[in-house]
Design a protein around this motif. Structure first.
Motif, PDB file in Angstrom:
ATOM      1  N   ARG A 137     -22.742  15.519   5.865  1.00 30.41           N
ATOM      2  CA  ARG A 137     -21.930  14.590   5.091  1.00 30.41           C
ATOM      3  C   ARG A 137     -22.568  14.335   3.731  1.00 30.41           C
ATOM      4  O   ARG A 137     -21.888  14.228   2.718  1.00 30.41           O
ATOM      5  CB  ARG A 137     -21.811  13.267   5.844  1.00 30.41           C
ATOM      6  CG  ARG A 137     -21.204  12.149   5.044  1.00 30.41           C
ATOM      7  CD  ARG A 137     -21.165  10.893   5.886  1.00 30.41           C
ATOM      8  NE  ARG A 137     -20.650   9.770   5.132  1.00 30.41           N
ATOM      9  CZ  ARG A 137     -21.403   8.984   4.385  1.00 30.41           C
ATOM     10  NH1 ARG A 137     -22.693   9.224   4.263  1.00 30.41           N
ATOM     11  NH2 ARG A 137     -20.869   7.955   3.749  1.00 30.41           N
ATOM     12  N   HIS A 138     -23.893  14.266   3.741  1.00 27.90           N
ATOM     13  CA  HIS A 138     -24.594  13.942   2.510  1.00 27.90           C
ATOM     14  C   HIS A 138     -24.403  15.002   1.440  1.00 27.90           C
ATOM     15  O   HIS A 138     -24.270  14.685   0.263  1.00 27.90           O
ATOM     16  CB  HIS A 138     -26.080  13.773   2.802  1.00 27.90           C
ATOM     17  CG  HIS A 138     -26.846  13.222   1.652  1.00 27.90           C
ATOM     18  ND1 HIS A 138     -26.922  11.885   1.411  1.00 27.90           N
ATOM     19  CD2 HIS A 138     -27.522  13.829   0.665  1.00 27.90           C
ATOM     20  CE1 HIS A 138     -27.624  11.683   0.325  1.00 27.90           C
ATOM     21  NE2 HIS A 138     -28.007  12.846  -0.148  1.00 27.90           N
ATOM     22  N   ILE A 139     -24.402  16.284   1.818  1.00 28.20           N
ATOM     23  CA  ILE A 139     -24.402  17.311   0.790  1.00 28.20           C
ATOM     24  C   ILE A 139     -23.074  18.017   0.590  1.00 28.20           C
ATOM     25  O   ILE A 139     -22.914  18.735  -0.375  1.00 28.20           O
ATOM     26  CB  ILE A 139     -25.497  18.379   1.075  1.00 28.20           C
ATOM     27  CG1 ILE A 139     -25.326  18.962   2.467  1.00 28.20           C
ATOM     28  CG2 ILE A 139     -26.870  17.798   0.934  1.00 28.20           C
ATOM     29  CD1 ILE A 139     -26.371  19.999   2.789  1.00 28.20           C
ATOM     30  N   SER A 140     -22.099  17.815   1.487  1.00 25.57           N
ATOM     31  CA  SER A 140     -20.898  18.654   1.426  1.00 25.57           C
ATOM     32  C   SER A 140     -19.752  18.004   0.671  1.00 25.57           C
ATOM     33  O   SER A 140     -19.528  16.803   0.766  1.00 25.57           O
ATOM     34  CB  SER A 140     -20.431  18.991   2.834  1.00 25.57           C
ATOM     35  OG  SER A 140     -21.478  19.555   3.562  1.00 25.57           O
ATOM     36  N   GLY A 187     -15.399  15.461   2.321  1.00 27.52           N
ATOM     37  CA  GLY A 187     -16.532  14.807   2.975  1.00 27.52           C
ATOM     38  C   GLY A 187     -16.287  13.387   3.438  1.00 27.52           C
ATOM     39  O   GLY A 187     -16.428  13.092   4.619  1.00 27.52           O
ATOM     40  N   ALA A 230     -25.091  13.707   9.605  1.00 30.35           N
ATOM     41  CA  ALA A 230     -25.475  12.877   8.468  1.00 30.35           C
ATOM     42  C   ALA A 230     -25.914  13.756   7.301  1.00 30.35           C
ATOM     43  O   ALA A 230     -25.571  13.489   6.152  1.00 30.35           O
ATOM     44  CB  ALA A 230     -26.602  11.924   8.871  1.00 30.35           C
ATOM     45  N   VAL A 231     -26.642  14.821   7.594  1.00 32.31           N
ATOM     46  CA  VAL A 231     -27.070  15.738   6.544  1.00 32.31           C
ATOM     47  C   VAL A 231     -25.870  16.435   5.926  1.00 32.31           C
ATOM     48  O   VAL A 231     -25.721  16.506   4.704  1.00 32.31           O
ATOM     49  CB  VAL A 231     -28.061  16.785   7.116  1.00 32.31           C
ATOM     50  CG1 VAL A 231     -28.265  17.920   6.137  1.00 32.31           C
ATOM     51  CG2 VAL A 231     -29.381  16.137   7.462  1.00 32.31           C
TER      52      VAL A 231
END
Lengths: 361, 392
Positions: B237-240, B257, B234-235
């Motif tokens: 996916r959030h930033i990439s 992403g 989840a992390v």
């Protein structure tokens, strides 16, 4: 939840009389002016077949609560008050000898780090069989046969070989399974799992959670799940207690809690985690500050310095844990002067998969 | 699905050709030694075994995988912190493997690292000021005292720490603040690339969000390129902008992403995504989980053919066992060319032509057990499981 046990067996939600009833449990470390209440008047019930979650960040008192219930806190340097009724007996009043008889047979615990919970110089089989020999008075032959059976049950392949091995020869997931096998050896009525999957990979975590879920539904074991992971809570717990600064700040059934968080801290936690189902690239709304900013509960609400919906009363009067005034049901308890009116998640739930049907009924 | 709305919120990555990092066929093998007097090499741990990764200037590349898959070794090898067995790492057009000694040292200014454990990666006996100045001195960036001081206060403001932090020691900070110090140290030499190895996994959820936001802000401000290594999908996916999924030393899938999460093509990615707990009871109750049985096979003795075939619920006879699939583009409608997968049967699985089958749980050798081949040990199992649907 139905308190009258007429229409029974709603799977996994538990029914009937509470098996464990914790009343005003407080744990204070130190004395006098340096006294610090790690757990402050915590009360909750656990029924057979029910999974109760204790959720919070580091330092909120969730692990100390579980250690106090199990009587595993060090003998000196702390004061434990309150009541922990288990099956009609107050666990806090039992002698060490009496407690030891119950631990392992009726109460069992799984810890976060499986490697340090196992004896590194004793083969696994001996450690599992030991529980059976101590509590069930089994001879070593039947005990090790039973141990094989237990390892098989928790999904360890080739158990006969594994029983001869030492903890360092097992992988993390397998060690945690072995610990669960030991905890289950005497078919305990209450199992406390303290962050059981935190040290594991997600695919292994999914295996362990499935195992725990199966255990609760099949054998009616009561489970206290201690975790910081709201995802784990969402999939496993019937009732959720959110802890902050040693106190329960919100209690609700899991569907209610996630669809309508009322305490600003719960809302803040939910809004601060990135989730797979939302629109990508949303700016996260973290809870500002850290637990170091807390004020003591005596002077108001410990969360007030980090709270966005703080009002004047938050710095002067200690909020009580009361049924939610908004009539969201008698099972919802809340400790807040100024609860959230709107769900902070409403505007970020934009990327739902379309085929989601299972919502709260 | 909804790819249009994403562009507006993300920093625009550079053009296709503007590669900052270009990794070709990277291999890192660690020897396993035995013997007391004479060291014999009895085998190798194939930690990274053939990785091709291109990172464009200004983008965030997320690398996910489970422990033991080689993702951290890859990150360190990119920075030349691990000896490379084979392959090339080009950074900004320069082949790093040709650089030695002083040349490599000065080149390190452009590539910095942020570690998982903020306390362990900071010298407990240095103040924040000393910590930040050390790197700048090493690269001759602190000759002018006043300019250096200005730079320090700039750095602290950028990472959101008060000025008073300069004279404090690492133990005086909370976990989140320490990670900010770690980030400030990486930034102090004005790098182009930051490799962040599990930057938030040691932090509490509320603090985690603060650091994630900070990483995003710094990227906008300084035009940084990130390689983020993490196990939390989840992390990542959030930033990439782009994500690579690693399994046993190589990439099994790579995509933009959102595409990866909307339509995972590799069986391992599917299992991984289905295993992530979602903080929403409705979703949790309704979804179908693919439970992999067994652990990661030993990287010292990786399975032949497709590395995942021992645990794969879609495994097909002989081809998956014998032939190692390459990372390739697939011919599926709606799947862009940037979405690559290393699976022989991606198309058939996506169309539903191939159905999942269950695999018996069989023992697997733990990965530290050495490279001895074991006849009866070759596959771990799998079970598909429908979550009970309690929905109304």
């Amino acid at each position: 939840m139905t308190r009258t046990a007429t229409t029974s067996t709603t799977t996994g939600s538990g029914s009937g009389e509470p098996l464990l009833s914790v009343r005003d449990l407080s744990v204070t470390f130190g004395r006098g002016r340096r006294a610090f209440a790690a757990v402050d008047q915590v009360s909750f019930d656990v029924r057979p077949g029910q999974t109760v979650g204790l959720v919070g960040e580091s330092g909120c008192g969730k692990s100390v609560t579980s250690l106090a219930i199990m009587g595993l806190l060090p003998a000196r340097g702390n004061t434990v008050t309150g009541e922990v009724m288990f099956d009609g007996q107050d666990l806090l009043r039992l002698s060490q000898e009496q407690l030891r008889e119950r631990r392992g047979s009726e109460l069992a615990m799984i810890f976060q780090d499986p490697l340090s919970s196992l004896n590194p110089v004793v083969p696994l089989g001996v450690q599992v069989a030991e529980v059976l020999q101590a509590h069930k008075g089994m001879k070593s032959g039947p005990a090790s046969r039973k141990a094989t059976e237990l390892l098989n049950k928790v999904g360890i392949p080739d158990p006969t070989r594994r029983l001869k091995e030492y903890p360092h020869q097992l992988s993390g997931g397998m060690r945690q399974r072995a610990l669960i096998a030991m905890a289950l050896a005497c078919e305990p009525r209450l199992l406390i799992a303290d962050e059981p999957t935190t040290a594991l990979d997600v695919t292994i975590q999914a295996q362990i959670l499935a195992l725990l879920r199966e255990l609760v539904t099949e054998s009616g074991t009561a489970l206290i799940m201690i975790t910081h992971d709201l995802g784990v809570v969402a999939g496993l717990c019937d009732q959720v207690n959110v802890l902050y600064g040693g106190k329960v700040v919100e209690r609700a059934e899991r569907h209610d809690l996630f669809s309508r968080p009322r305490h600003p801290y719960t809302g803040g936690l939910l809004a601060s985690i990135p989730r797979l189902t939302e629109e990508r690239g949303r700016r996260l709304n973290p809870v500002p500050g850290s637990v170091a900013d807390n004020i003591p509960w005596e002077g108001g609400c410990a969360f007030a310095p980090r709270c966005a919906s703080e009002v004047e009363a938050c710095r002067s009067t200690t909020p009580e844990l009361e049924p939610d005034r908004d009539g969201l049901g008698p099972d919802r308890l809340l400790r807040c002067h100024h609860p959230l009116e709107e769900n902070p998640l409403d505007d970020i739930r934009t990327h739902q998969p379309e085929d989601t049907e299972g919502g709260p009924a | 699905m909804s790819t249009a709305t994403r562009e507006s919120t993300q920093p625009q990555p550079g053009s296709e050709e503007d590669l900052l990092v270009d990794v070709r066929g990277l291999k890192v093998h660690f020897p396993i030694k035995k013997g007391v007097i004479i060291d014999r090499t009895v085998g190798h741990v194939y930690a990274v075994d053939g990785m091709d990764v291109q990172i464009r200037r200004g983008e965030t590349y997320g690398l996910v995988g489970e422990s033991g898959c080689g993702k951290s070794t890859f990150g360190r090898a990119v920075l030349q912190l691990e000896p490379i067995t084979d392959g090339e790492v080009h950074f900004d057009g320069v082949d790093l493997s040709t650089l030695k000694g002083e040349k490599l040292r000065t080149h390190r200014r452009h590539m910095q690292m942020v570690f998982q454990d903020p306390l362990g990666s900071l010298d407990p006996r240095q103040t924040v000021e000393q910590l930040l100045l050390e790197g700048m001195r090493a690269h001759g960036m602190a000759r002018d005292g006043k300019a250096a001081r200005d730079r320090l206060s700039e750095l602290l403001t950028a990472v959101g720490l008060p000025k008073a932090a300069l004279s404090k020691y690492p133990h005086e900070f909370s976990g989140g603040q320490r990670q900010r110090v770690g980030i400030a140290r990486a930034l102090s030499v004005d790098p182009q690339l930051i490799v962040a190895d599990e930057p938030v996994s040691a932090l509490d959820v509320s603090v985690q969000a603060q650091v994630i936001n900070l990483l995003g802000d710094l990227q906008d401000e300084f035009g940084l390129t990130y390689l983020v290594i993490a196990h939390d999908l989840a992390v990542v996916r959030h930033i990439s902008d782009r994500i690579g999924v690693m399994y046993l030393g190589s990439l099994v899938e790579e995509a933009d992403g959102q595409d990866l999460y909307d339509e995972p093509l590799h069986p391992y990615t599917r299992a991984l995504l289905s295993a992530v707990p979602v903080p929403d009871p409705g979703v949790e109750d309704a979804r179908e989980q693919i439970l992999l049985v067994g652990d990661l096979p030993s990287p010292a003795n990786p399975p032949a053919g497709c590395r995942f075939h021992t645990r794969c619920p879609w495994r097909q006879e002989t081809r998956c066992d014998d032939e190692r699939p390459e990372l390739r583009e697939v011919q599926i409608e709606g799947v862009p060319g940037s979405h690559r997968v290393a699976c022989h049967f991606a198309e058939q699985i996506a169309s539903g032509e191939l159905a999942m089958h269950s695999v018996e749980a069989v023992e697997d050798e733990p990965y530290w057990a050495g490279p001895e081949p074991d006849e009866d040990v070759d596959s771990a199992g799998f079970a598909a499981r429908d979550m009970p649907d309690t929905g109304g």
